[in-house]
Design an enzyme around this catalytic site. Structure first.
Site, PDB file in Angstrom:
ATOM      1  N   ARG A  44      10.901  -1.436  10.752  1.00 15.42           N
ATOM      2  CA  ARG A  44       9.425  -1.585  11.749  1.00 15.42           C
ATOM      3  C   ARG A  44       9.406  -2.452  13.117  1.00 15.42           C
ATOM      4  O   ARG A  44       9.606  -3.803  12.960  1.00 15.42           O
ATOM      5  CB  ARG A  44       8.602  -1.668  11.146  1.00 15.42           C
ATOM      6  CG  ARG A  44       8.440   0.227  10.467  1.00 15.42           C
ATOM      7  CD  ARG A  44       7.501   0.206   9.526  1.00 15.42           C
ATOM      8  NE  ARG A  44       6.128  -0.996  10.017  1.00 15.42           N
ATOM      9  CZ  ARG A  44       4.993  -0.506   9.429  1.00 15.42           C
ATOM     10  NH1 ARG A  44       4.602   0.331   7.846  1.00 15.42           N
ATOM     11  NH2 ARG A  44       3.612  -1.503   9.866  1.00 15.42           N
ATOM     12  N   ARG A 100      11.563  -5.514   4.697  1.00 14.00           N
ATOM     13  CA  ARG A 100      11.399  -4.201   4.401  1.00 14.00           C
ATOM     14  C   ARG A 100      11.926  -3.926   5.481  1.00 14.00           C
ATOM     15  O   ARG A 100      13.009  -4.486   6.893  1.00 14.00           O
ATOM     16  CB  ARG A 100      10.113  -4.255   4.842  1.00 14.00           C
ATOM     17  CG  ARG A 100      10.091  -2.471   4.778  1.00 14.00           C
ATOM     18  CD  ARG A 100       8.290  -2.413   5.460  1.00 14.00           C
ATOM     19  NE  ARG A 100       7.684  -2.734   6.299  1.00 14.00           N
ATOM     20  CZ  ARG A 100       6.752  -2.496   6.620  1.00 14.00           C
ATOM     21  NH1 ARG A 100       5.633  -1.806   5.277  1.00 14.00           N
ATOM     22  NH2 ARG A 100       6.047  -3.295   7.274  1.00 14.00           N
ATOM     23  N   LYS A 116       1.235  -0.949  -0.043  1.00 16.69           N
ATOM     24  CA  LYS A 116      -0.070  -0.203   0.190  1.00 16.69           C
ATOM     25  C   LYS A 116       0.403   1.498  -0.158  1.00 16.69           C
ATOM     26  O   LYS A 116       1.093   2.289  -0.797  1.00 16.69           O
ATOM     27  CB  LYS A 116      -1.180   0.125   1.390  1.00 16.69           C
ATOM     28  CG  LYS A 116      -2.074  -1.406   1.349  1.00 16.69           C
ATOM     29  CD  LYS A 116      -2.738  -1.581   2.567  1.00 16.69           C
ATOM     30  CE  LYS A 116      -2.426  -0.979   3.936  1.00 16.69           C
ATOM     31  NZ  LYS A 116      -1.925  -2.577   4.359  1.00 16.69           N
ATOM     32  N   ARG A 135      -1.054  -9.136  13.023  1.00 15.72           N
ATOM     33  CA  ARG A 135      -1.488  -7.876  12.119  1.00 15.72           C
ATOM     34  C   ARG A 135      -2.779  -8.778  11.116  1.00 15.72           C
ATOM     35  O   ARG A 135      -3.393  -8.368  11.128  1.00 15.72           O
ATOM     36  CB  ARG A 135      -0.259  -6.968  11.509  1.00 15.72           C
ATOM     37  CG  ARG A 135       0.223  -6.324  12.692  1.00 15.72           C
ATOM     38  CD  ARG A 135       1.021  -5.617  11.834  1.00 15.72           C
ATOM     39  NE  ARG A 135       1.043  -4.627  11.507  1.00 15.72           N
ATOM     40  CZ  ARG A 135       2.646  -4.561  10.080  1.00 15.72           C
ATOM     41  NH1 ARG A 135       4.025  -5.218  10.978  1.00 15.72           N
ATOM     42  NH2 ARG A 135       2.903  -4.252   9.013  1.00 15.72           N
ATOM     43  N   ARG A 146      -9.869   1.111   8.439  1.00 15.67           N
ATOM     44  CA  ARG A 146      -9.259   0.350   8.845  1.00 15.67           C
ATOM     45  C   ARG A 146     -10.786  -0.959   9.229  1.00 15.67           C
ATOM     46  O   ARG A 146     -10.517  -1.945   9.364  1.00 15.67           O
ATOM     47  CB  ARG A 146      -8.347   0.379   9.866  1.00 15.67           C
ATOM     48  CG  ARG A 146      -7.017  -0.669   9.179  1.00 15.67           C
ATOM     49  CD  ARG A 146      -6.484  -0.335  10.007  1.00 15.67           C
ATOM     50  NE  ARG A 146      -4.908  -0.924   9.701  1.00 15.67           N
ATOM     51  CZ  ARG A 146      -4.032  -0.273   9.050  1.00 15.67           C
ATOM     52  NH1 ARG A 146      -3.839   0.522   8.492  1.00 15.67           N
ATOM     53  NH2 ARG A 146      -2.843  -0.688   9.267  1.00 15.67           N
TER      54      ARG A 146
HETATM   55  P1  AP5 Z   1       4.870  -1.739   1.982  1.00 13.84           P
HETATM   56  O1  AP5 Z   1       4.285  -0.568   0.359  1.00 13.84           O
HETATM   57  O2  AP5 Z   1       5.205  -0.504   2.716  1.00 13.84           O
HETATM   58  O3  AP5 Z   1       3.180  -2.612   2.633  1.00 13.84           O
HETATM   59  P2  AP5 Z   1       2.073  -1.710   2.769  1.00 13.84           P
HETATM   60  O4  AP5 Z   1       1.342  -2.703   2.429  1.00 13.84           O
HETATM   61  O5  AP5 Z   1       2.285  -0.207   3.425  1.00 13.84           O
HETATM   62  O6  AP5 Z   1       2.608  -2.384   4.575  1.00 13.84           O
HETATM   63  P3  AP5 Z   1       2.336  -2.144   5.911  1.00 13.84           P
HETATM   64  O7  AP5 Z   1       3.100  -3.068   7.044  1.00 13.84           O
HETATM   65  O8  AP5 Z   1       2.707  -0.616   6.441  1.00 13.84           O
HETATM   66  O9  AP5 Z   1       0.676  -2.346   6.196  1.00 13.84           O
HETATM   67  P4  AP5 Z   1      -0.331  -2.309   7.230  1.00 13.84           P
HETATM   68  O10 AP5 Z   1      -1.387  -1.396   7.039  1.00 13.84           O
HETATM   69  O11 AP5 Z   1       0.136  -3.447   8.547  1.00 13.84           O
HETATM   70  O12 AP5 Z   1       0.737  -0.838   8.145  1.00 13.84           O
HETATM   71  P5  AP5 Z   1       0.174   0.598   8.967  1.00 13.84           P
HETATM   72  O13 AP5 Z   1       1.410   1.193   8.378  1.00 13.84           O
HETATM   73  O14 AP5 Z   1      -0.491   1.123   7.794  1.00 13.84           O
HETATM   74  O15 AP5 Z   1       5.893  -2.876   1.407  1.00 13.84           O
HETATM   75  C1  AP5 Z   1       5.363  -3.480   2.285  1.00 13.84           C
HETATM   76  C2  AP5 Z   1       7.796  -4.204   1.716  1.00 13.84           C
HETATM   77  O16 AP5 Z   1       7.334  -5.174   0.052  1.00 13.84           O
HETATM   78  C3  AP5 Z   1       8.035  -3.089   1.475  1.00 13.84           C
HETATM   79  O17 AP5 Z   1       9.545  -3.615   1.622  1.00 13.84           O
HETATM   80  C4  AP5 Z   1       8.285  -3.295  -0.097  1.00 13.84           C
HETATM   81  O18 AP5 Z   1       9.491  -2.360  -0.803  1.00 13.84           O
HETATM   82  C5  AP5 Z   1       8.357  -4.144  -0.336  1.00 13.84           C
HETATM   83  N1  AP5 Z   1       7.163  -4.462  -2.224  1.00 13.84           N
HETATM   84  C6  AP5 Z   1       6.252  -3.556  -1.621  1.00 13.84           C
HETATM   85  N2  AP5 Z   1       5.719  -3.268  -2.842  1.00 13.84           N
HETATM   86  C7  AP5 Z   1       6.541  -4.983  -3.822  1.00 13.84           C
HETATM   87  C8  AP5 Z   1       6.361  -5.889  -5.058  1.00 13.84           C
HETATM   88  N3  AP5 Z   1       5.258  -5.071  -5.938  1.00 13.84           N
HETATM   89  N4  AP5 Z   1       7.251  -6.853  -5.211  1.00 13.84           N
HETATM   90  C9  AP5 Z   1       7.779  -6.947  -3.740  1.00 13.84           C
HETATM   91  N5  AP5 Z   1       7.840  -6.540  -3.323  1.00 13.84           N
HETATM   92  C10 AP5 Z   1       7.090  -5.261  -2.847  1.00 13.84           C
HETATM   93  O19 AP5 Z   1       0.229   0.560   9.601  1.00 13.84           O
HETATM   94  C11 AP5 Z   1       0.585   0.753  11.416  1.00 13.84           C
HETATM   95  C12 AP5 Z   1       0.053   0.313  12.765  1.00 13.84           C
HETATM   96  O20 AP5 Z   1      -0.697   1.716  12.577  1.00 13.84           O
HETATM   97  C13 AP5 Z   1      -1.025  -0.705  12.848  1.00 13.84           C
HETATM   98  O21 AP5 Z   1      -0.851  -1.900  12.747  1.00 13.84           O
HETATM   99  C14 AP5 Z   1      -1.842   0.268  13.584  1.00 13.84           C
HETATM  100  O22 AP5 Z   1      -1.726  -0.015  14.823  1.00 13.84           O
HETATM  101  C15 AP5 Z   1      -2.047   1.455  13.219  1.00 13.84           C
HETATM  102  N6  AP5 Z   1      -2.582   1.811  12.758  1.00 13.84           N
HETATM  103  C16 AP5 Z   1      -2.332   2.542  11.323  1.00 13.84           C
HETATM  104  N7  AP5 Z   1      -3.777   2.797  10.475  1.00 13.84           N
HETATM  105  C17 AP5 Z   1      -4.634   2.655  11.375  1.00 13.84           C
HETATM  106  C18 AP5 Z   1      -6.104   2.698  11.598  1.00 13.84           C
HETATM  107  N8  AP5 Z   1      -7.011   3.528  10.769  1.00 13.84           N
HETATM  108  N9  AP5 Z   1      -6.398   2.942  12.690  1.00 13.84           N
HETATM  109  C19 AP5 Z   1      -6.556   2.207  13.396  1.00 13.84           C
HETATM  110  N10 AP5 Z   1      -4.789   1.835  13.588  1.00 13.84           N
HETATM  111  C20 AP5 Z   1      -4.408   2.015  12.722  1.00 13.84           C
HETATM  112 ZN    ZN Z   2       2.635   1.086   5.306  1.00 16.78          ZN
END
Ligand code: AP5
Ligand code: ZN
Length: 211
Positions: free
Chosen positions: A155, A127, A13, A166, A88
């Site tokens: 992270r 990552r 994402k 997660r 979410r």
């Molecule tokens: P990346 O692009 O970083 O993936 P992502 O989908 O953004 O993964 P996240 O772990 O950030 O998602 P998440 O939803 O768990 O975390 P968030 O920060 O939103 O890619 C991942 C890896 O793959 C990277 O190394 C990249 O290089 C690689 N990659 C990408 N595309 C690729 C491809 N095509 N091929 C190969 N490799 C590839 O949330 C974190 C925490 O914050 C949550 O757990 C929660 O506690 C809190 N939080 C955030 N939003 C909310 C909300 N709305 N409500 C409540 N709590 C929230």
């Molecule tokens: Zn992310």
């Protein structure tokens, strides 16, 4: 264009949001990034969010919804935005619908990035993030010049046991959003497996913004 990105942890994402938002000239609003910036800055919001994030749980809705409402009220989000990681759960989706309704606008599309558990676990375990630039790498798929550099960190929620939790939280609380947006006729699903550029092309085609 007003877009939300839905997909499991590690689906890509953040990676796609960065590229798509730049192509469309709209701000990328990532709730995870905003929370992480507040955690590192030691702000009251960061202190509230940290324990939930480290446990792989969602931060409580009232905290998250207020933060997003404030961000969407800023000028740069008036004509469009790309939300990464919000909503979410269906409660957050209803709040977002309410915020947009009050502003007299509507969401265009909810773009779902579809990827298997095996693939997302592989992506999250490799990552690494640069402390100095914030750029996100992958040890295998997008390797940094020096994988042993002190500038890189993992992270805190990318530990295997937290990743597992997660994914459970995603399946229980976030996956129902797909049905919510499908019922509104706003869901576009794309396969998130493949090169980053291929996934971007699928996304742009899916949202009707391909060149
Ligand atoms: P990346 O692009 O970083 O993936 P992502 O989908 O953004 O993964 P996240 O772990 O950030 O998602 P998440 O939803 O768990 O975390 P968030 O920060 O939103 O890619 C991942 C890896 O793959 C990277 O190394 C990249 O290089 C690689 N990659 C990408 N595309 C690729 C491809 N095509 N091929 C190969 N490799 C590839 O949330 C974190 C925490 O914050 C949550 O757990 C929660 O506690 C809190 N939080 C955030 N939003 C909310 C909300 N709305 N409500 C409540 N709590 C929230
Ligand atoms: Zn992310």
């Amino acid at each position: 264009m007003r877009l939300v990105l839905v997909g499991p942890p590690g689906a890509g994402k953040g990676t796609q949001a960065e590229i798509i938002a730049e192509r469309l000239g709209i701000p990328k609003i990532s709730t995870g990034d905003i929370f992480r910036a507040n955690v590192s800055g030691g702000t009251p919001l960061g202190l509230k969010a940290k324990e939930y994030m480290d446990a792989g749980e969602l931060v409580p809705d009232e905290v998250t919804n207020e933060m997003v409402a404030d961000r969407l009220a800023q000028d740069d989000a008036k004509d469009g935005f790309l939300l990464d990681g919000y909503p979410r759960n269906t409660e957050q989706a209803k709040v977002l619908d309410g915020i947009l309704k009050e502003a007299g606008v509507t969401l265009d599309t909810a773009l779902e990035l579809v990827a298997s558990d095996d693939e997302v676990v592989r992506r999250l375990s490799g990552r690494r993030v640069s402390k100095s630039t914030g750029k996100v790498y992958h040890l295998e798929f997008d390797p940094p010049a020096d994988p042993d550099s002190d500038d890189l960190y993992q992270r805190s929620d990318d530990k295997p046991e937290t990743v597992k939790h997660r994914l459970e939280v995603y399946a229980e609380q976030t996956a129902p959003l797909v049905g919510y947006y499908q019922a509104q006729g706003k869901l576009v699903e794309i396969d998130a497996i493949g090169e980053v550029a291929e996934v971007t092309e699928r996304a742009l085609t899916g949202i009707g913004a391909a060149e």
